[in-house]
Design an enzyme around this catalytic site. Structure first.
Site, mmCIF file in Angstrom:
data_model
loop_
_atom_site.group_PDB
_atom_site.id
_atom_site.type_symbol
_atom_site.label_atom_id
_atom_site.label_comp_id
_atom_site.label_asym_id
_atom_site.label_seq_id
_atom_site.Cartn_x
_atom_site.Cartn_y
_atom_site.Cartn_z
ATOM 1 C CD1 TRP A 129 -2.601 1.685 0.403
ATOM 2 C CD2 TRP A 129 -2.054 1.934 2.564
ATOM 3 N NE1 TRP A 129 -3.326 2.745 0.896
ATOM 4 C CE2 TRP A 129 -2.999 2.920 2.228
ATOM 5 C CE3 TRP A 129 -1.580 1.895 3.868
ATOM 6 C CZ2 TRP A 129 -3.466 3.855 3.138
ATOM 7 C CZ3 TRP A 129 -2.039 2.813 4.770
ATOM 8 C CH2 TRP A 129 -2.980 3.785 4.410
ATOM 9 C CG ASP A 210 -2.596 -2.725 6.963
ATOM 10 O OD1 ASP A 210 -3.750 -2.642 7.447
ATOM 11 O OD2 ASP A 210 -2.149 -1.898 6.142
ATOM 12 C CE LYS A 245 -10.229 0.435 2.694
ATOM 13 N NZ LYS A 245 -9.792 1.303 1.644
HETATM 14 C C1 LMR Z 1 -6.666 2.431 -1.002
HETATM 15 O O1 LMR Z 1 -5.622 1.774 -0.971
HETATM 16 O O2 LMR Z 1 -7.141 2.840 -2.059
HETATM 17 C C2 LMR Z 1 -7.393 2.738 0.274
HETATM 18 O O3 LMR Z 1 -6.784 2.089 1.325
HETATM 19 C C3 LMR Z 1 -7.596 4.186 0.495
HETATM 20 C C4 LMR Z 1 -6.340 4.907 0.878
HETATM 21 O O4 LMR Z 1 -6.361 5.577 1.909
HETATM 22 O O5 LMR Z 1 -5.340 4.817 0.173
#
Ligand code: LMR
Length: 395
Positions: A129, A210, A245
């Site tokens: 992420w 996570d 989510k």
């Molecule tokens: C995403 O990865 O799109 C979500 O977790 C929203 C974010 O805050 O990035």
């Protein structure tokens, strides 16, 4: 006073702003990880609306919550993570703080780790992420990556993962995705989880799980299987939960951070530092989102409604995966997208290059993150055909 260059736009949230500014009626948003229903809306869940009505009638104060937030939210979070009445809860080896979203949980985790393991390096999957690195660097950590995604095979690079895991220095911090890996949709195999447990034990690594998508993979209980491999091995772990989510509570910013320790005493001491870290960031959490989640999970009828709404979201995403794969096959696509059916959760790594992503944006008003990550939950029966046509053209 501030002689600053412009900071780069966020790769995910920045894209949402660009999407909003696009006035084309046929625009398609497959960027940010937000669920959309079959009509392209991000609805408030029925269980959430009912809980909010209840809170409106019964909430008696807006006074501060305590630093770790609502005790009921902490108890319900542990029940979701471990199962009802689990020994980690009853023996006091697990402690949970309510946080502003999953991002807040990660930032508290990072500041807590700065107190507890200041010389550690933080290891994230390649890719991960987009915000993981920023959060841990902001807390003063060096962040490095371990191999995870095999681009050619569109699957987990298990051998690379195992090799890099084994080479992580003693006492470091490893961030793992509990399920529904963001951005790839490719999860660790049971084999790989077992290896994590073994190496973490040998090298006293801290695993930070996570867990932002519990319930979006195979189900609430199924999705915690990997976490339970670590817990069953007796490891101390940190778990960052998000209710953005699975409860659709994105803008209420509700998540939780749980610490699991060897003993109740060690957990208590760790938790005191977690609370000190929270006090220095935001003092105490906002109440509303936590109250909604605790109300729903504490009421059998609302809980059943939520479980069913969550199942609907999960199944719709799965159906869209299949429809997309079929849609591309029908167009005799140069690429076999069958791998998308094996990925879990909201996201898929499509394999589209940045050039292709930019062309889709410019020509077709289709918004995809530069890495080629697709939010499958943004595909609807109405946008499926134009989407498949455009991707077939760009390939
Ligand atoms: C995403 O990865 O799109 C979500 O977790 C929203 C974010 O805050 O990035």
């Amino acid at each position: 006073m501030f002689h600053l260059d412009l900071a780069p736009a966020d790769p995910i949230l920045g894209l949402t702003e660009t999407f909003k500014a696009d006035t084309h009626p046929g625009k398609i948003n497959l960027g940010v990880g937000v669920y959309q229903d079959a009509t392209g809306k991000t609805p408030v869940l029925r269980a959430v609306k009912a809980a909010e009505r209840h809170l409106l009638d019964h909430e008696s104060t807006k006074s501060y919550l305590s630093i770790p937030g609502l005790p009921a939210l902490a108890a319900q979070t542990q029940a979701l993570l471990f199962g009802e009445g689990h020994a980690l809860t009853t023996t006091g080896r697990a402690k949970t703080a309510q946080t502003p979203g999953g991002t807040g949980a990660l930032r508290v985790a990072a500041d807590f780790c700065q107190r507890a393991l200041p010389t550690a390096t933080v290891w994230v999957s390649q890719p991960t992420w987009a915000n993981h690195q920023a959060i841990f660097e902001a807390a003063g950590f060096a962040v490095k990556s371990y191999r995870y995604y095999d681009k050619a095979a569109q699957s987990l690079d298990e051998a690379g993962f195992m090799a890099d895991l084994a080479a992580i220095p003693e006492g470091d911090i490893v961030i793992l995705h509990g399920c529904c890996h963001n951005p790839s949709g490719i999860d660790l195999t049971p084999n790989a989880w077992a290896a994590v447990a073994q190496v973490a034990q040998q090298k006293r690594l801290l695993c930070l799980v996570d867990f932002a998508y519990q319930g979006f993979g195979d189900g609430l209980e199924e999705d915690r299987a990997g976490l339970h491999v670590l817990l069953n091995a007796g490891l101390s772990v940190l778990i960052a939960s998000s209710y953005s989510k699975n409860f659709g509570l994105y803008n209420e910013r509700i998540g939780a951070l749980t610490v699991v320790e060897d003993t109740a005493d060690a957990a208590e001491r760790a938790f005191s530092h977690m609370q000190a870290a929270i006090r220095a960031i935001y003092s105490s959490p906002p109440s509303h989102g936590g109250a909604i989640v605790a109300t729903i999970l504490g009421d059998a009828t609302l809980r059943a409604e939520w479980v069913s709404e969550l199942a609907d979201m999960r199944q719709r995403i799965r159906a869209m995966r299949e429809a997309f794969v079929q849609g591309m096959a029908d167009r005799q696509s140069k690429v076999d997208f069958g791998f998308i059916n094996h990925q879990k959760g909201m996201f898929s790594f499509s394999g589209l290059t940045e050039t292709q992503v930019l062309k889709l944006r410019a020509d077709d008003h289709i918004y995809i993150v530069g890495s080629g990550r697709i939010n499958v939950a943004g595909i609807t029966p109405a946008n499926l055909d134009p989407l498949c046509d455009a991707i077939a053209r760009v390939l």
